[in-house]
Design a protein around this motif. Structure first.
Motif, mmCIF file in Angstrom:
data_model
loop_
_atom_site.group_PDB
_atom_site.id
_atom_site.type_symbol
_atom_site.label_atom_id
_atom_site.label_comp_id
_atom_site.label_asym_id
_atom_site.label_seq_id
_atom_site.Cartn_x
_atom_site.Cartn_y
_atom_site.Cartn_z
ATOM 1 N N ARG A 9 0.834 -1.212 0.000
ATOM 2 C CA ARG A 9 0.000 0.000 0.000
ATOM 3 C C ARG A 9 0.867 1.259 0.000
ATOM 4 N N ALA A 13 0.941 4.028 -2.935
ATOM 5 C CA ALA A 13 0.682 5.450 -2.695
ATOM 6 C C ALA A 13 1.850 6.299 -3.179
ATOM 7 N N CYS A 14 3.072 5.804 -2.968
ATOM 8 C CA CYS A 14 4.256 6.542 -3.454
ATOM 9 C C CYS A 14 4.260 6.608 -4.975
ATOM 10 N N ALA A 17 1.735 9.211 -6.046
ATOM 11 C CA ALA A 17 2.243 10.555 -5.770
ATOM 12 C C ALA A 17 3.327 10.945 -6.767
ATOM 13 N N TRP A 70 -9.364 11.657 -4.192
ATOM 14 C CA TRP A 70 -8.717 11.994 -2.931
ATOM 15 C C TRP A 70 -9.694 11.753 -1.794
ATOM 16 N N SER A 71 -9.185 11.358 -0.641
ATOM 17 C CA SER A 71 -10.041 11.057 0.505
ATOM 18 C C SER A 71 -10.674 12.310 1.101
ATOM 19 N N ASP A 76 -7.272 16.881 -0.700
ATOM 20 C CA ASP A 76 -6.346 16.696 0.402
ATOM 21 C C ASP A 76 -6.534 15.286 0.953
ATOM 22 N N GLY A 77 -5.756 14.939 1.946
ATOM 23 C CA GLY A 77 -5.798 13.574 2.451
ATOM 24 C C GLY A 77 -4.868 12.718 1.633
ATOM 25 N N ARG A 78 -5.392 11.618 1.110
ATOM 26 C CA ARG A 78 -4.558 10.729 0.303
ATOM 27 C C ARG A 78 -5.316 10.284 -0.946
ATOM 28 N N THR A 80 -6.980 7.735 -3.156
ATOM 29 C CA THR A 80 -7.600 6.453 -2.834
ATOM 30 C C THR A 80 -7.969 5.640 -4.066
#
Length: 100
Positions: A9, A13-14, A17, A70-71, A76-78, A80
Motif C-alpha cells: 500500500r 501510494a508513493c 504521488a 482523494w479522501s 487533500d488527504g490521500r 484512494t
C-alpha cells in the motif's frame, strides 16, 4: 503477510504521488474531453472538484486523462483511487477528484 500488504500500500501510494508530481508541469493544461460529475458536463476539466457531501456522486470520465480520487473534500488527504478514461464510478461521499 500483514506487513507485506502494508508495504504494498505504501509503495502504491508513493507510485501515485510520483505519477502526479511528474505529470504536473509548471504550465497547467486541461484534459481534452468532458468530465461529468452528477451529470453536469465540465468541458476541458482541470484541477480539483469536490464530490457530494452526503450522497455518492457519479463521475464519468470521457477525457484523455486519468482522474485521481482523494479522501478529502479539497484534494487533500490521500489518493484512494483513479477514474480511467471511459470509466464511470460512484465514489464515497466527502471525497474529491483531481484531473490534469
Amino acid at each position: 503477510m500483514r506487513e507485506t500488504r502494508r508495504a504494498a500500500r505504501v509503495l502504491g501510494a508513493c507510485a501515485v504521488a510520483l505519477t502526479l508530481a511528474l505529470t504536473t508541469p509548471g504550465a497547467a493544461q486541461a484534459a481534452d474531453g468532458v468530465l461529468f460529475i452528477d451529470r453536469a458536463a465540465i468541458h476541458a476539466p482541470s484541477g480539483c472538484y469536490p464530490l457530494g457531501d452526503f450522497v455518492p456522486s457519479e463521475v464519468a470520465n470521457f477525457t484523455d486523462e486519468t482522474a485521481f480520487l482523494w479522501s478529502g473534500p479539497f484534494c487533500d488527504g490521500r489518493v484512494t483511487g483513479s477514474v480511467l478514461p471511459g470509466q464511470v464510478i460512484r465514489p464515497a461521499p466527502g471525497m474529491s477528484l483531481f484531473i490534469q
